[in-house]
Design an enzyme around this catalytic site. Sequence first.
Site, PDB file in Angstrom:
ATOM      1  N   ASP A 120       0.830  -1.212   0.000  1.00 24.86           N
ATOM      2  CA  ASP A 120       0.000   0.000   0.000  1.00 24.86           C
ATOM      3  C   ASP A 120       0.865   1.262   0.000  1.00 24.86           C
ATOM      4  OD1 ASP A 120       0.875  -0.371   2.630  1.00 24.86           O
ATOM      5  OD2 ASP A 120      -1.110  -0.351   3.535  1.00 24.86           O
ATOM      6  N   THR A 179       9.240   4.515   5.441  1.00 26.61           N
ATOM      7  CA  THR A 179      10.680   4.448   5.722  1.00 26.61           C
ATOM      8  C   THR A 179      11.376   3.436   4.802  1.00 26.61           C
ATOM      9  OG1 THR A 179      10.405   2.696   7.353  1.00 26.61           O
ATOM     10  CG2 THR A 179      10.309   4.970   8.164  1.00 26.61           C
ATOM     11  N   GLY A 180      10.630   2.447   4.330  1.00 30.44           N
ATOM     12  CA  GLY A 180      11.201   1.410   3.473  1.00 30.44           C
ATOM     13  C   GLY A 180      11.665   0.187   4.252  1.00 30.44           C
ATOM     14  N   LEU A 192       9.661  -3.201   3.621  1.00 37.54           N
ATOM     15  CA  LEU A 192       9.945  -3.852   2.340  1.00 37.54           C
ATOM     16  C   LEU A 192      11.371  -4.363   2.245  1.00 37.54           C
ATOM     17  CD1 LEU A 192       7.895  -1.912  -0.275  1.00 37.54           C
ATOM     18  CD2 LEU A 192       7.805  -4.330   0.242  1.00 37.54           C
ATOM     19  N   LYS A 213       6.003   7.505  -0.174  1.00 43.01           N
ATOM     20  CA  LYS A 213       6.337   8.675   0.665  1.00 43.01           C
ATOM     21  C   LYS A 213       7.853   8.764   0.695  1.00 43.01           C
ATOM     22  CE  LYS A 213       2.455   8.726   3.937  1.00 43.01           C
ATOM     23  NZ  LYS A 213       2.068   8.508   5.348  1.00 43.01           N
ATOM     24  N   ASP A 261      -6.093   1.856   6.344  1.00 43.48           N
ATOM     25  CA  ASP A 261      -6.928   2.038   7.531  1.00 43.48           C
ATOM     26  C   ASP A 261      -6.363   3.033   8.531  1.00 43.48           C
ATOM     27  OD1 ASP A 261      -4.735   0.415   8.521  1.00 43.48           O
ATOM     28  OD2 ASP A 261      -5.981   0.020  10.260  1.00 43.48           O
ATOM     29  N   ARG A 273     -11.157   1.373   5.341  1.00 44.11           N
ATOM     30  CA  ARG A 273     -10.587   0.606   4.234  1.00 44.11           C
ATOM     31  C   ARG A 273     -11.518   0.572   3.024  1.00 44.11           C
ATOM     32  NH1 ARG A 273      -6.019  -2.165   6.143  1.00 44.11           N
ATOM     33  NH2 ARG A 273      -6.131  -2.921   8.262  1.00 44.11           N
TER      34      ARG A 273
HETATM   35  P1  5GP Z   1       7.640   1.460   6.306  1.00 48.42           P
HETATM   36  O1  5GP Z   1       7.916   1.701   4.856  1.00 48.42           O
HETATM   37  O2  5GP Z   1       7.911   2.685   7.138  1.00 48.42           O
HETATM   38  O3  5GP Z   1       8.343   0.263   6.860  1.00 48.42           O
HETATM   39  O4  5GP Z   1       6.132   1.126   6.567  1.00 48.42           O
HETATM   40  C1  5GP Z   1       5.124   1.303   5.667  1.00 48.42           C
HETATM   41  C2  5GP Z   1       3.838   0.877   6.345  1.00 48.42           C
HETATM   42  O5  5GP Z   1       3.441   1.878   7.286  1.00 48.42           O
HETATM   43  C3  5GP Z   1       2.699   0.808   5.342  1.00 48.42           C
HETATM   44  O6  5GP Z   1       2.572  -0.474   4.803  1.00 48.42           O
HETATM   45  C4  5GP Z   1       1.513   1.171   6.187  1.00 48.42           C
HETATM   46  O7  5GP Z   1       1.024   0.014   6.824  1.00 48.42           O
HETATM   47  C5  5GP Z   1       2.050   2.115   7.241  1.00 48.42           C
HETATM   48  N1  5GP Z   1       1.783   3.519   6.868  1.00 48.42           N
HETATM   49  C6  5GP Z   1       2.698   4.468   6.577  1.00 48.42           C
HETATM   50  N2  5GP Z   1       2.098   5.637   6.273  1.00 48.42           N
HETATM   51  C7  5GP Z   1       0.759   5.414   6.376  1.00 48.42           C
HETATM   52  C8  5GP Z   1      -0.400   6.230   6.145  1.00 48.42           C
HETATM   53  O8  5GP Z   1      -0.347   7.409   5.778  1.00 48.42           O
HETATM   54  N3  5GP Z   1      -1.612   5.625   6.313  1.00 48.42           N
HETATM   55  C9  5GP Z   1      -1.746   4.314   6.696  1.00 48.42           C
HETATM   56  N4  5GP Z   1      -2.978   3.841   6.829  1.00 48.42           N
HETATM   57  N5  5GP Z   1      -0.670   3.519   6.913  1.00 48.42           N
HETATM   58  C10 5GP Z   1       0.568   4.059   6.757  1.00 48.42           C
END
Ligand code: 5GP
Length: 192
Positions: A105, A109-110, A113, A136, A164, A170
């Site tokens: 989705d 921060t990455g 993944l 982002k 969500d 959702r």
């Molecule tokens: P990261 O890339 O920081 O490890 O985590 C990404 C995850 O953080 C996404 O899959 C999501 O679950 C959550 N996340 C980050 N930004 C948002 C946002 O603006 N809305 C929602 N619903 N989840 C977010």
Amino acid sequence: MGYYGMATKDNLEQIVSKEEIQKRVKELGKQISKDYKEKKLVVIGILKGAFVFMADLIREISIPLQIDFVRLASYGNLMQSSGEVRITKDIELNIEDKDVLVVEDIVDTGLTLQYLEEVLKLHKPASVKICCLIDKKERRRVPISVDYVGFDIPRGFLVGYGLDFEENYRELPGIFKIIPGYEPEGFIPSDK
Ligand code: 5GP
């Protein structure tokens, strides 16, 4: 009404409409179909957030494919990914020698993944690429490469189209931003 006492629909601002999403998903599907022609494509969705996007995306891909899902849980505060992720539902297909496309989705921060990519590579797939609905990238902490991006949305806490806020929203067909002040506790906005 019906949103368990937190942000209501009045606290949401639509930033991407259903129609704009449809158009972009079509374009992504077309590009992926071209890039994966003659390949053994396995699309792996990350539950739960990516399920709506993935359902639409696979129907815009015109080549044969298989699907699977993973479910991940973060140890840290969900709003500030710690990178300590664990798999609570693993893939069920054999992906050895297959071309894997991970559908996520949001890439923030990455860290999530980066972890998943490492784990998937242990299964010896022919390739692993990433497709995300929202990037982002200003908030990235690790240099993960995202191959297909739906929308670049640097700011705000987003909901709808599978995303969500405490399991709500959702079902909304568009992508919405929670207006400042109503975001989840612990959410660090990028707007400085
Ligand atoms: P990261 O890339 O920081 O490890 O985590 C990404 C995850 O953080 C996404 O899959 C999501 O679950 C959550 N996340 C980050 N930004 C948002 C946002 O603006 N809305 C929602 N619903 N989840 C977010």
